[in-house]
Design a protein around this motif. Structure first.
Motif, PDB file in Angstrom:
ATOM      1  N   LEU A  41       0.806  -1.121  -0.087  1.00 26.81           N
ATOM      2  CA  LEU A  41      -0.085  -0.145  -0.114  1.00 26.81           C
ATOM      3  C   LEU A  41       0.705   1.259   0.207  1.00 26.81           C
ATOM      4  N   ARG A  42       1.929   1.136   0.864  1.00 26.11           N
ATOM      5  CA  ARG A  42       2.815   2.590   0.738  1.00 26.11           C
ATOM      6  C   ARG A  42       3.387   2.811  -0.637  1.00 26.11           C
ATOM      7  N   ARG A  43       3.760   1.630  -1.178  1.00 28.04           N
ATOM      8  CA  ARG A  43       4.374   1.732  -2.813  1.00 28.04           C
ATOM      9  C   ARG A  43       3.199   2.146  -3.615  1.00 28.04           C
ATOM     10  N   ILE A  44       2.017   1.682  -3.469  1.00 25.78           N
ATOM     11  CA  ILE A  44       0.949   2.005  -4.353  1.00 25.78           C
ATOM     12  C   ILE A  44       0.562   3.452  -4.114  1.00 25.78           C
ATOM     13  N   LYS A  45       0.372   3.878  -2.976  1.00 25.47           N
ATOM     14  CA  LYS A  45       0.137   5.380  -2.661  1.00 25.47           C
ATOM     15  C   LYS A  45       1.224   6.152  -3.134  1.00 25.47           C
ATOM     16  N   ALA A 105      -3.915   0.669  -9.961  1.00 20.59           N
ATOM     17  CA  ALA A 105      -4.983  -0.160  -9.585  1.00 20.59           C
ATOM     18  C   ALA A 105      -4.425  -1.302  -8.571  1.00 20.59           C
ATOM     19  N   MET A 106      -5.302  -1.956  -7.626  1.00 17.73           N
ATOM     20  CA  MET A 106      -4.961  -2.784  -6.913  1.00 17.73           C
ATOM     21  C   MET A 106      -5.678  -4.105  -7.101  1.00 17.73           C
ATOM     22  N   ILE A 107      -5.308  -5.179  -7.064  1.00 15.06           N
ATOM     23  CA  ILE A 107      -6.056  -6.473  -7.075  1.00 15.06           C
ATOM     24  C   ILE A 107      -5.894  -7.501  -5.733  1.00 15.06           C
ATOM     25  N   LYS A 108      -6.691  -7.799  -5.620  1.00 13.55           N
ATOM     26  CA  LYS A 108      -6.753  -9.102  -4.498  1.00 13.55           C
ATOM     27  C   LYS A 108      -7.752 -10.225  -4.828  1.00 13.55           C
ATOM     28  N   SER A 109      -7.345 -11.347  -4.259  1.00 16.30           N
ATOM     29  CA  SER A 109      -8.022 -12.669  -4.385  1.00 16.30           C
ATOM     30  C   SER A 109      -9.539 -12.432  -3.884  1.00 16.30           C
ATOM     31  N   SER A 110     -10.409 -12.887  -4.461  1.00 15.97           N
ATOM     32  CA  SER A 110     -11.637 -12.786  -3.969  1.00 15.97           C
ATOM     33  C   SER A 110     -12.076 -13.958  -3.164  1.00 15.97           C
ATOM     34  N   LYS A 111     -11.068 -14.795  -2.796  1.00 17.42           N
ATOM     35  CA  LYS A 111     -11.069 -15.786  -1.535  1.00 17.42           C
ATOM     36  C   LYS A 111     -10.803 -15.126  -0.277  1.00 17.42           C
ATOM     37  N   ASP A 112     -10.068 -13.850  -0.201  1.00 20.85           N
ATOM     38  CA  ASP A 112      -9.836 -13.216   0.983  1.00 20.85           C
ATOM     39  C   ASP A 112     -10.844 -12.113   1.267  1.00 20.85           C
ATOM     40  N   ASN A 113     -11.789 -12.510   2.126  1.00 22.25           N
ATOM     41  CA  ASN A 113     -12.724 -11.417   2.355  1.00 22.25           C
ATOM     42  C   ASN A 113     -12.799 -11.244   4.148  1.00 22.25           C
ATOM     43  N   ARG A 114     -11.617 -11.422   4.669  1.00 19.24           N
ATOM     44  CA  ARG A 114     -11.822 -11.228   5.961  1.00 19.24           C
ATOM     45  C   ARG A 114     -11.991  -9.872   6.498  1.00 19.24           C
ATOM     46  N   TYR A 115     -11.412  -8.768   6.091  1.00 15.66           N
ATOM     47  CA  TYR A 115     -11.610  -7.571   6.704  1.00 15.66           C
ATOM     48  C   TYR A 115     -12.632  -6.863   5.678  1.00 15.66           C
ATOM     49  N   ASP A 128      -5.217   0.149 -20.399  1.00 11.64           N
ATOM     50  CA  ASP A 128      -4.145   0.801 -21.376  1.00 11.64           C
ATOM     51  C   ASP A 128      -3.379   2.002 -20.558  1.00 11.64           C
ATOM     52  N   LYS A 129      -4.238   2.735 -19.897  1.00 10.93           N
ATOM     53  CA  LYS A 129      -3.738   4.182 -19.102  1.00 10.93           C
ATOM     54  C   LYS A 129      -3.310   3.749 -18.017  1.00 10.93           C
ATOM     55  N   LEU A 130      -3.200   2.435 -17.508  1.00 12.62           N
ATOM     56  CA  LEU A 130      -2.584   2.067 -16.211  1.00 12.62           C
ATOM     57  C   LEU A 130      -1.143   2.203 -16.265  1.00 12.62           C
ATOM     58  N   ASP A 131      -0.368   2.673 -15.156  1.00 10.66           N
ATOM     59  CA  ASP A 131       0.918   2.435 -14.699  1.00 10.66           C
ATOM     60  C   ASP A 131       1.200   1.716 -14.076  1.00 10.66           C
ATOM     61  N   VAL A 132       0.718   1.324 -12.910  1.00  9.15           N
ATOM     62  CA  VAL A 132       1.020   0.429 -11.837  1.00  9.15           C
ATOM     63  C   VAL A 132      -0.111  -0.366 -11.382  1.00  9.15           C
ATOM     64  N   ILE A 133       0.333  -1.897 -11.284  1.00  7.15           N
ATOM     65  CA  ILE A 133      -0.808  -2.664 -10.683  1.00  7.15           C
ATOM     66  C   ILE A 133      -0.211  -3.206  -9.481  1.00  7.15           C
ATOM     67  N   LYS A 150       3.492  -2.247 -17.916  1.00  5.12           N
ATOM     68  CA  LYS A 150       3.101  -1.874 -16.658  1.00  5.12           C
ATOM     69  C   LYS A 150       4.348  -2.145 -15.376  1.00  5.12           C
ATOM     70  N   THR A 151       3.993  -1.520 -14.399  1.00  6.40           N
ATOM     71  CA  THR A 151       4.945  -1.951 -13.183  1.00  6.40           C
ATOM     72  C   THR A 151       4.103  -2.621 -12.319  1.00  6.40           C
ATOM     73  N   VAL A 152       4.487  -3.917 -12.027  1.00  8.29           N
ATOM     74  CA  VAL A 152       3.700  -4.713 -10.990  1.00  8.29           C
ATOM     75  C   VAL A 152       4.376  -5.019  -9.921  1.00  8.29           C
ATOM     76  N   ILE A 153       3.440  -4.858  -8.777  1.00  8.34           N
ATOM     77  CA  ILE A 153       4.251  -4.986  -7.471  1.00  8.34           C
ATOM     78  C   ILE A 153       3.129  -6.279  -6.873  1.00  8.34           C
ATOM     79  N   VAL A 154       3.856  -7.175  -6.429  1.00 13.11           N
ATOM     80  CA  VAL A 154       3.278  -8.525  -5.989  1.00 13.11           C
ATOM     81  C   VAL A 154       3.643  -8.839  -4.294  1.00 13.11           C
ATOM     82  N   ALA A 155       2.711  -9.047  -3.713  1.00 15.50           N
ATOM     83  CA  ALA A 155       2.850  -9.128  -2.287  1.00 15.50           C
ATOM     84  C   ALA A 155       2.140 -10.359  -1.883  1.00 15.50           C
TER      85      ALA A 155
END
Length: 219
Positions: A29-33, A43-53, A87-92, A116-121
């Motif tokens: 989040l720090r990097r994306i912000k 843009a941010m993506i997460k797995s639909s499996k994770d609905n904890r919060y 197409d307009k996205l720079d970072v995912i 694109k710049t992809v940041i994987v966590a």
């Protein structure tokens, strides 16, 4: 003279990994912000499996939030997001990346072909310290790899591993502090011994209880 179209600038892949409670999502989040503050489209993506919060947000263990796309796979992201918008996205950013089976292919396409710049966590290992999902597969693609550590809940030393506190043995078991704890090597090994011993005691009691119940007369 032949004319050449300018090629799309190559992208980047950055991997943030480590055990649970190491601050992977916080770092993401720090990097994306930061990228967004610098004028880049993110843009941010997460797995639909994770609905904890939350269903439509990436949320850290201490409550920080960022809106995201919750998807079952990464291949559907472009269609859901929209071709022109993509197409307009720079970072995912991709959180809980271990849950995406198509992580490697997505990173290849997004960085190598779409610029694109992809940041994987994500987790690098499961509770058995074995490779979890495709996070480690992406390492050869990465420009940078950051391995974070947590704080061992038993002794306070650096924690590299995730210890599961329940008897569940399936690899994918989504949970928080009620299910997992970060531990150092010593307490991971000791914890596994204690967990196995506890399971043996429980199974022994179940076996004795079942034998007694079968032999007991019905009144």
């Amino acid at each position: 003279m032949a004319s050449f179209k300018p090629s799309i600038p190559s992208g980047e892949v950055h991997v943030i990994m480590g055990p649970m409670f190491a601050g992977k999502t916080t770092a993401l989040l720090r990097r994306i912000k930061s990228e967004g503050a610098n004028g880049r489209n993110v843009a941010m993506i997460k797995s639909s499996k994770d609905n904890r919060y939350a269903v439509d947000s990436v949320v850290t263990h201490d409550g920080a939030k960022f809106p995201c796309w919750a998807l079952p796979d990464l291949s559907s992201f472009r269609q859901n997001f929209g071709g022109d918008a993509y197409d307009k996205l720079d970072v995912i950013g991709i959180d809980e990346a271990q849950f995406f089976e198509d992580l490697y292919d997505f990173c290849c396409t997004a960085a190598d072909h779409d610029g694109k710049t992809v940041i994987v966590a994500g987790l690098d290992g499961d509770y058995l310290r074995r490779s979890f999902g495709s996070v480690l597969d992406v390492v050869p693609l990465a420009d940078t790899v950051t391995k974070l550590t947590a704080r061992c809940e038993m002794c306070g030393k650096r924690a590299f591993f995730t210890l599961r506190k329940t008897e569940e043995t399936k690899t994918e078991l989504i949970g928080g502090a009620d299910v997992y704890m970060p531990v150092c090597r010593q307490h991971y090994v000791n914890g596994q011994v204690l967990i196995k011993a506890a399971r043996s005691v429980v199974e022994s009691h179940k076996s004795k209880s079942g034998t007694f119940s079968e032999a007991a007369p019905v009144i």
